[in-house]
Design a protein around this motif. Structure first.
Motif, PDB file in Angstrom:
ATOM      1  N   ARG A  22       0.830  -1.207   0.000  1.00 40.46           N
ATOM      2  CA  ARG A  22       0.000   0.000   0.000  1.00 40.46           C
ATOM      3  C   ARG A  22       0.868   1.262   0.000  1.00 40.46           C
ATOM      4  N   GLU A  23       1.909   1.262   0.806  1.00 42.55           N
ATOM      5  CA  GLU A  23       2.762   2.447   0.902  1.00 42.55           C
ATOM      6  C   GLU A  23       3.518   2.699  -0.401  1.00 42.55           C
ATOM      7  N   LYS A  24       3.838   1.644  -1.121  1.00 50.20           N
ATOM      8  CA  LYS A  24       4.485   1.800  -2.427  1.00 50.20           C
ATOM      9  C   LYS A  24       3.507   2.271  -3.500  1.00 50.20           C
ATOM     10  N   GLY A 156      12.315   9.878  12.393  1.00 49.59           N
ATOM     11  CA  GLY A 156      11.978  11.115  11.699  1.00 49.59           C
ATOM     12  C   GLY A 156      10.752  10.966  10.836  1.00 49.59           C
ATOM     13  N   ASP A 157      10.828  10.096   9.847  1.00 46.63           N
ATOM     14  CA  ASP A 157       9.690   9.785   8.987  1.00 46.63           C
ATOM     15  C   ASP A 157       9.278   8.333   9.220  1.00 46.63           C
ATOM     16  N   TRP A 158       8.010   8.052   8.917  1.00 48.06           N
ATOM     17  CA  TRP A 158       7.521   6.682   9.032  1.00 48.06           C
ATOM     18  C   TRP A 158       8.369   5.731   8.193  1.00 48.06           C
ATOM     19  N   CYS A 159       8.554   4.512   8.677  1.00 49.47           N
ATOM     20  CA  CYS A 159       9.174   3.458   7.862  1.00 49.47           C
ATOM     21  C   CYS A 159       8.518   2.129   8.224  1.00 49.47           C
ATOM     22  N   ILE A 160       8.807   1.105   7.471  1.00 53.55           N
ATOM     23  CA  ILE A 160       8.130  -0.182   7.648  1.00 53.55           C
ATOM     24  C   ILE A 160       8.445  -0.807   9.002  1.00 53.55           C
ATOM     25  N   ARG A 184       3.233   4.478  24.136  1.00 54.91           N
ATOM     26  CA  ARG A 184       1.839   4.206  23.788  1.00 54.91           C
ATOM     27  C   ARG A 184       1.349   5.158  22.697  1.00 54.91           C
ATOM     28  N   ALA A 185       1.652   6.451  22.851  1.00 50.44           N
ATOM     29  CA  ALA A 185       1.225   7.434  21.855  1.00 50.44           C
ATOM     30  C   ALA A 185       1.812   7.114  20.482  1.00 50.44           C
ATOM     31  N   TYR A 186       3.081   6.723  20.470  1.00 49.43           N
ATOM     32  CA  TYR A 186       3.730   6.342  19.210  1.00 49.43           C
ATOM     33  C   TYR A 186       3.021   5.145  18.573  1.00 49.43           C
ATOM     34  N   ALA A 187       2.795   4.078  19.358  1.00 46.11           N
ATOM     35  CA  ALA A 187       2.176   2.866  18.821  1.00 46.11           C
ATOM     36  C   ALA A 187       0.775   3.144  18.307  1.00 46.11           C
ATOM     37  N   GLU A 188       0.013   3.933  19.041  1.00 49.23           N
ATOM     38  CA  GLU A 188      -1.353   4.223  18.619  1.00 49.23           C
ATOM     39  C   GLU A 188      -1.377   5.079  17.359  1.00 49.23           C
ATOM     40  N   ALA A 189      -0.377   5.947  17.186  1.00 48.56           N
ATOM     41  CA  ALA A 189      -0.299   6.748  15.966  1.00 48.56           C
ATOM     42  C   ALA A 189       0.003   5.863  14.757  1.00 48.56           C
ATOM     43  N   VAL A 190       0.930   4.931  14.910  1.00 48.04           N
ATOM     44  CA  VAL A 190       1.207   3.989  13.823  1.00 48.04           C
ATOM     45  C   VAL A 190      -0.053   3.201  13.499  1.00 48.04           C
ATOM     46  N   TRP A 191      -0.784   2.805  14.528  1.00 45.02           N
ATOM     47  CA  TRP A 191      -1.991   1.987  14.365  1.00 45.02           C
ATOM     48  C   TRP A 191      -3.074   2.726  13.582  1.00 45.02           C
ATOM     49  N   GLN A 192      -3.003   4.062  13.581  1.00 42.49           N
ATOM     50  CA  GLN A 192      -3.992   4.865  12.868  1.00 42.49           C
ATOM     51  C   GLN A 192      -3.559   5.228  11.448  1.00 42.49           C
ATOM     52  N   ARG A 193      -2.372   4.845  11.055  1.00 41.35           N
ATOM     53  CA  ARG A 193      -1.925   5.141   9.697  1.00 41.35           C
ATOM     54  C   ARG A 193      -2.872   4.449   8.700  1.00 41.35           C
ATOM     55  N   PRO A 194      -3.298   5.133   7.638  1.00 41.92           N
ATOM     56  CA  PRO A 194      -4.308   4.555   6.747  1.00 41.92           C
ATOM     57  C   PRO A 194      -3.973   3.164   6.215  1.00 41.92           C
ATOM     58  N   SER A 195      -2.743   2.923   5.832  1.00 39.23           N
ATOM     59  CA  SER A 195      -2.387   1.606   5.306  1.00 39.23           C
ATOM     60  C   SER A 195      -2.491   0.527   6.375  1.00 39.23           C
TER      61      SER A 195
END
Length: 210
Positions: A22-24, A156-160, A184-195
């Motif tokens: 999806r990210e690609k 810095g930026d999202w990665c896999i 926790r805030a970090y994990a929940e933010a990743v969990w909300q990424r659209p992909s």
């Protein structure tokens, strides 16, 4: 392209290559690879190692989650396609280190807090055993040391690698383990990424696997 997955859509090994595709921005479809917890014979043959997930790209097949991700990064490299790994050499090595560690070293934690609990929750959970508790504490301390961003990125930026790390952390968050606020805030933010949400919210069988 076709990505062959487990019917329950409930593990990091399937989630990471799905998110990578999806990210690609690549067009692909998904097919169930397992029947009665067994990889089907045609896929087992094509996948060489006999495991899922497996990716079919034209006449080429590659299996194993991490190998699929590396293949996608090589076959569809930046800057023509969005990167899956940090572009900085040291950050890229660290991301790969974290992916390897979370996939290979959290065996007790995975056994006691399986990823299916994220999608088939229970009301109560027994306390973690000593080995699983030590792994949970080490995971939280390690990610806290890396100063995770509340936007869902370690480098810095999202990665896999953020997918694998967040998947491991959410097994704690969703089962009541006391995770540090920043982690926790970090994990929940990743969990909300659209992909990631697309994978998390995909329809599943009504009952958890046995």
């Amino acid at each position: 392209m076709i990505l062959y997955l487990d019917a329950y859509w409930s593990n990091t090994w399937d989630c990471a290559p799905y998110v990578a595709l999806r990210e690609k921005g690549l067009a692909f479809s998904t097919v169930l690879a397992m029947v009665n917890n067994t990889v089907t014979a045609p896929i087992r043959y094509q996948a060489i190692t006999g495991l899922e997930p497996a990716l079919q790209h034209g006449d080429f097949w590659v299996a194993e989650s991490y190998a699929i991700i590396e293949y996608l990064e090589d076959a569809f490299p930046p800057p023509a396609f969005p990167p899956l790994f940090p572009q900085d050499l040291h950050a890229r090595a660290r991301a790969r280190q974290l992916m390897s560690w979370t996939r290979m070293e959290l065996t007790d934690l995975r056994r006691e807090r399986t990823s299916t609990l994220l999608f088939y929750p229970r009301d109560e959970h027994p306390p973690l055993g000593p080995h699983a508790a030590a792994q949970a504490a080490k995971l939280c301390a390690m990610i806290e040391r890396l100063a995770p961003s509340p936007t869902g990125a370690l480098f810095g930026d999202w990665c896999i690698a953020d997918v694998d790390v967040a998947f491991a952390l959410m097994r704690l968050v969703k089962t009541g383990y006391p995770v540090p606020d920043s982690v926790r805030a970090y994990a929940e933010a990743v969990w909300q990424r659209p992909s990631v949400r697309e994978y998390v919210e995909h329809p599943r069988p009504p009952h958890a696997p046995h």
